[in-house]
Design a protein around this motif. Sequence first.
Motif, PDB file in Angstrom:
ATOM      1  N   GLN A   1       6.566 -13.338  -8.030  1.00  0.00           N
ATOM      2  CA  GLN A   1       6.362 -14.077  -9.269  1.00  0.00           C
ATOM      3  C   GLN A   1       7.701 -14.307  -9.971  1.00  0.00           C
ATOM      4  O   GLN A   1       8.388 -15.266  -9.651  1.00  0.00           O
ATOM      5  N   ALA A   2       8.058 -13.427 -10.896  1.00  0.00           N
ATOM      6  CA  ALA A   2       9.162 -13.803 -11.769  1.00  0.00           C
ATOM      7  C   ALA A   2      10.061 -12.665 -12.246  1.00  0.00           C
ATOM      8  O   ALA A   2      10.549 -12.714 -13.367  1.00  0.00           O
ATOM      9  N   PRO A   3      10.346 -11.647 -11.437  1.00  0.00           N
ATOM     10  CA  PRO A   3      11.220 -10.601 -11.973  1.00  0.00           C
ATOM     11  C   PRO A   3      12.600 -11.132 -12.384  1.00  0.00           C
ATOM     12  O   PRO A   3      13.146 -10.702 -13.403  1.00  0.00           O
ATOM     13  N   ASP A   4      13.154 -12.072 -11.628  1.00  0.00           N
ATOM     14  CA  ASP A   4      14.467 -12.618 -11.994  1.00  0.00           C
ATOM     15  C   ASP A   4      14.398 -13.442 -13.275  1.00  0.00           C
ATOM     16  O   ASP A   4      15.318 -13.406 -14.093  1.00  0.00           O
ATOM     17  N   PHE A   5      13.308 -14.182 -13.471  1.00  0.00           N
ATOM     18  CA  PHE A   5      13.110 -14.936 -14.710  1.00  0.00           C
ATOM     19  C   PHE A   5      13.145 -13.991 -15.906  1.00  0.00           C
ATOM     20  O   PHE A   5      13.829 -14.246 -16.897  1.00  0.00           O
ATOM     21  N   TYR A   6      12.427 -12.883 -15.828  1.00  0.00           N
ATOM     22  CA  TYR A   6      12.367 -11.951 -16.945  1.00  0.00           C
ATOM     23  C   TYR A   6      13.716 -11.261 -17.177  1.00  0.00           C
ATOM     24  O   TYR A   6      14.105 -11.028 -18.321  1.00  0.00           O
ATOM     25  N   ARG A   7      14.424 -10.955 -16.110  1.00  0.00           N
ATOM     26  CA  ARG A   7      15.772 -10.381 -16.277  1.00  0.00           C
ATOM     27  C   ARG A   7      16.667 -11.350 -17.045  1.00  0.00           C
ATOM     28  O   ARG A   7      17.441 -10.934 -17.913  1.00  0.00           O
ATOM     29  N   LYS A   8      16.568 -12.639 -16.739  1.00  0.00           N
ATOM     30  CA  LYS A   8      17.363 -13.655 -17.443  1.00  0.00           C
ATOM     31  C   LYS A   8      16.982 -13.736 -18.917  1.00  0.00           C
ATOM     32  O   LYS A   8      17.785 -14.169 -19.746  1.00  0.00           O
ATOM     33  N   GLN A   9      15.767 -13.314 -19.257  1.00  0.00           N
ATOM     34  CA  GLN A   9      15.311 -13.319 -20.646  1.00  0.00           C
ATOM     35  C   GLN A   9      15.664 -12.011 -21.363  1.00  0.00           C
ATOM     36  O   GLN A   9      15.262 -11.798 -22.496  1.00  0.00           O
ATOM     37  N   GLY A  10      16.403 -11.134 -20.681  1.00  0.00           N
ATOM     38  CA  GLY A  10      16.849  -9.898 -21.297  1.00  0.00           C
ATOM     39  C   GLY A  10      16.002  -8.677 -21.001  1.00  0.00           C
ATOM     40  O   GLY A  10      16.209  -7.616 -21.598  1.00  0.00           O
ATOM     41  N   TYR A  11      15.054  -8.787 -20.098  1.00  0.00           N
ATOM     42  CA  TYR A  11      14.196  -7.663 -19.756  1.00  0.00           C
ATOM     43  C   TYR A  11      14.871  -6.774 -18.721  1.00  0.00           C
ATOM     44  O   TYR A  11      15.617  -7.257 -17.869  1.00  0.00           O
ATOM     45  N   ASP A  12      14.602  -5.480 -18.813  1.00  0.00           N
ATOM     46  CA  ASP A  12      15.123  -4.489 -17.872  1.00  0.00           C
ATOM     47  C   ASP A  12      13.979  -3.904 -17.062  1.00  0.00           C
ATOM     48  O   ASP A  12      12.906  -3.610 -17.608  1.00  0.00           O
ATOM     49  N   VAL A  13      14.213  -3.718 -15.774  1.00  0.00           N
ATOM     50  CA  VAL A  13      13.226  -3.086 -14.911  1.00  0.00           C
ATOM     51  C   VAL A  13      13.201  -1.589 -15.222  1.00  0.00           C
ATOM     52  O   VAL A  13      14.235  -0.933 -15.182  1.00  0.00           O
ATOM     53  N   VAL A  14      12.021  -1.067 -15.543  1.00  0.00           N
ATOM     54  CA  VAL A  14      11.881   0.358 -15.832  1.00  0.00           C
ATOM     55  C   VAL A  14      11.006   1.075 -14.814  1.00  0.00           C
ATOM     56  O   VAL A  14      10.957   2.299 -14.797  1.00  0.00           O
ATOM     57  N   CYS A  15      10.329   0.288 -13.968  1.00  0.00           N
ATOM     58  CA  CYS A  15       9.474   0.882 -12.949  1.00  0.00           C
ATOM     59  C   CYS A  15       9.314  -0.094 -11.800  1.00  0.00           C
ATOM     60  O   CYS A  15       9.136  -1.293 -12.027  1.00  0.00           O
ATOM     61  N   VAL A  16       9.388   0.427 -10.594  1.00  0.00           N
ATOM     62  CA  VAL A  16       9.158  -0.366  -9.386  1.00  0.00           C
ATOM     63  C   VAL A  16       8.123   0.374  -8.553  1.00  0.00           C
ATOM     64  O   VAL A  16       8.288   1.561  -8.266  1.00  0.00           O
ATOM     65  N   ILE A  17       7.062  -0.331  -8.181  1.00  0.00           N
ATOM     66  CA  ILE A  17       6.022   0.268  -7.350  1.00  0.00           C
ATOM     67  C   ILE A  17       5.930  -0.544  -6.058  1.00  0.00           C
ATOM     68  O   ILE A  17       5.336  -1.624  -6.033  1.00  0.00           O
ATOM     69  N   PRO A  18       6.548  -0.038  -4.990  1.00  0.00           N
ATOM     70  CA  PRO A  18       6.483  -0.762  -3.723  1.00  0.00           C
ATOM     71  C   PRO A  18       5.089  -0.707  -3.111  1.00  0.00           C
ATOM     72  O   PRO A  18       4.337   0.240  -3.322  1.00  0.00           O
ATOM     73  N   ASP A  19       4.763  -1.754  -2.378  1.00  0.00           N
ATOM     74  CA  ASP A  19       3.511  -1.821  -1.635  1.00  0.00           C
ATOM     75  C   ASP A  19       2.273  -1.772  -2.537  1.00  0.00           C
ATOM     76  O   ASP A  19       1.240  -1.217  -2.160  1.00  0.00           O
ATOM     77  N   TYR A  20       2.401  -2.370  -3.736  1.00  0.00           N
ATOM     78  CA  TYR A  20       1.269  -2.424  -4.677  1.00  0.00           C
ATOM     79  C   TYR A  20       1.032  -3.852  -5.106  1.00  0.00           C
ATOM     80  O   TYR A  20       1.750  -4.350  -5.956  1.00  0.00           O
ATOM     81  N   PRO A  21       0.064  -4.548  -4.493  1.00  0.00           N
ATOM     82  CA  PRO A  21      -0.742  -4.144  -3.341  1.00  0.00           C
ATOM     83  C   PRO A  21       0.078  -4.201  -2.062  1.00  0.00           C
ATOM     84  O   PRO A  21       1.227  -4.642  -2.087  1.00  0.00           O
ATOM     85  N   PRO A  22      -0.507  -3.787  -0.948  1.00  0.00           N
ATOM     86  CA  PRO A  22       0.262  -3.737   0.299  1.00  0.00           C
ATOM     87  C   PRO A  22       1.017  -5.045   0.572  1.00  0.00           C
ATOM     88  O   PRO A  22       0.463  -6.131   0.500  1.00  0.00           O
ATOM     89  N   GLY A  23       2.314  -4.875   0.859  1.00  0.00           N
ATOM     90  CA  GLY A  23       3.168  -6.017   1.154  1.00  0.00           C
ATOM     91  C   GLY A  23       3.879  -6.598  -0.047  1.00  0.00           C
ATOM     92  O   GLY A  23       4.752  -7.448   0.091  1.00  0.00           O
ATOM     93  N   LEU A  24       3.518  -6.165  -1.250  1.00  0.00           N
ATOM     94  CA  LEU A  24       4.144  -6.663  -2.478  1.00  0.00           C
ATOM     95  C   LEU A  24       4.759  -5.509  -3.255  1.00  0.00           C
ATOM     96  O   LEU A  24       4.446  -4.349  -3.020  1.00  0.00           O
ATOM     97  N   THR A  25       5.613  -5.853  -4.188  1.00  0.00           N
ATOM     98  CA  THR A  25       6.204  -4.865  -5.085  1.00  0.00           C
ATOM     99  C   THR A  25       5.897  -5.275  -6.521  1.00  0.00           C
ATOM    100  O   THR A  25       6.064  -6.438  -6.894  1.00  0.00           O
ATOM    101  N   GLU A  26       5.428  -4.324  -7.313  1.00  0.00           N
ATOM    102  CA  GLU A  26       5.169  -4.575  -8.727  1.00  0.00           C
ATOM    103  C   GLU A  26       6.316  -4.011  -9.550  1.00  0.00           C
ATOM    104  O   GLU A  26       6.817  -2.921  -9.275  1.00  0.00           O
ATOM    105  N   TYR A  27       6.715  -4.772 -10.566  1.00  0.00           N
ATOM    106  CA  TYR A  27       7.768  -4.355 -11.497  1.00  0.00           C
ATOM    107  C   TYR A  27       7.190  -4.251 -12.893  1.00  0.00           C
ATOM    108  O   TYR A  27       6.409  -5.100 -13.310  1.00  0.00           O
ATOM    109  N   THR A  28       7.588  -3.223 -13.614  1.00  0.00           N
ATOM    110  CA  THR A  28       7.341  -3.138 -15.043  1.00  0.00           C
ATOM    111  C   THR A  28       8.688  -3.335 -15.714  1.00  0.00           C
ATOM    112  O   THR A  28       9.676  -2.697 -15.330  1.00  0.00           O
ATOM    113  N   LEU A  29       8.733  -4.222 -16.700  1.00  0.00           N
ATOM    114  CA  LEU A  29       9.970  -4.534 -17.406  1.00  0.00           C
ATOM    115  C   LEU A  29       9.765  -4.371 -18.905  1.00  0.00           C
ATOM    116  O   LEU A  29       8.652  -4.594 -19.413  1.00  0.00           O
TER     117      LEU A  29
END
Length: 147
Positions: free
Chosen positions: A114-142
């Motif tokens: 989706q848009a982790p790079d978009f949110y980083r450009k808006q000043g958001y910081d990644v605080v959590c990364v959950i790999p394989d959630y769901p399988p094959g994808l990575t979820e980020y909390t910013l």
Amino acid sequence: MFRIEAEVDRARRDLLRSRLRDTNTAASPVLAALRGTPDEREVPLHVWALDESGDLAGGLVGHTWTTWLHVTYLWVDTPHRGAGLGSRLLAHAEHTARTARACTTARLETWDFQAPDFYRKQGYDVVCVIPDYPPGLTEYTLTKRIA
């Protein structure tokens, strides 16, 4: 005796949510000090963008809770992508949360496609990364300080 059910029961879901919130509020001095009921503290915040014909071009659905803005959904229709509409929707929600609701921080979740790079450009910081959630994808909390 216990019974396991796999059906959707909205009344029970709401009862469970209410009881969990009451338990959490009673157990936490921080939550107990907050004014209003949990449902009163969680206030919807929606921002809509319509095109010239009045059709939905994009939107943001979220809510504010205590001093936080939580962005649940941010979407821009394909013909309107790349023109800054997503940035404007997000900025408007952050401004409203900061000025009208005294929020100091925003949070959201997104997937790697989706848009982790978009949110980083808006000043958001990644605080959590959950790999394989769901399988094959990575979820980020910013998160982002907005005050």
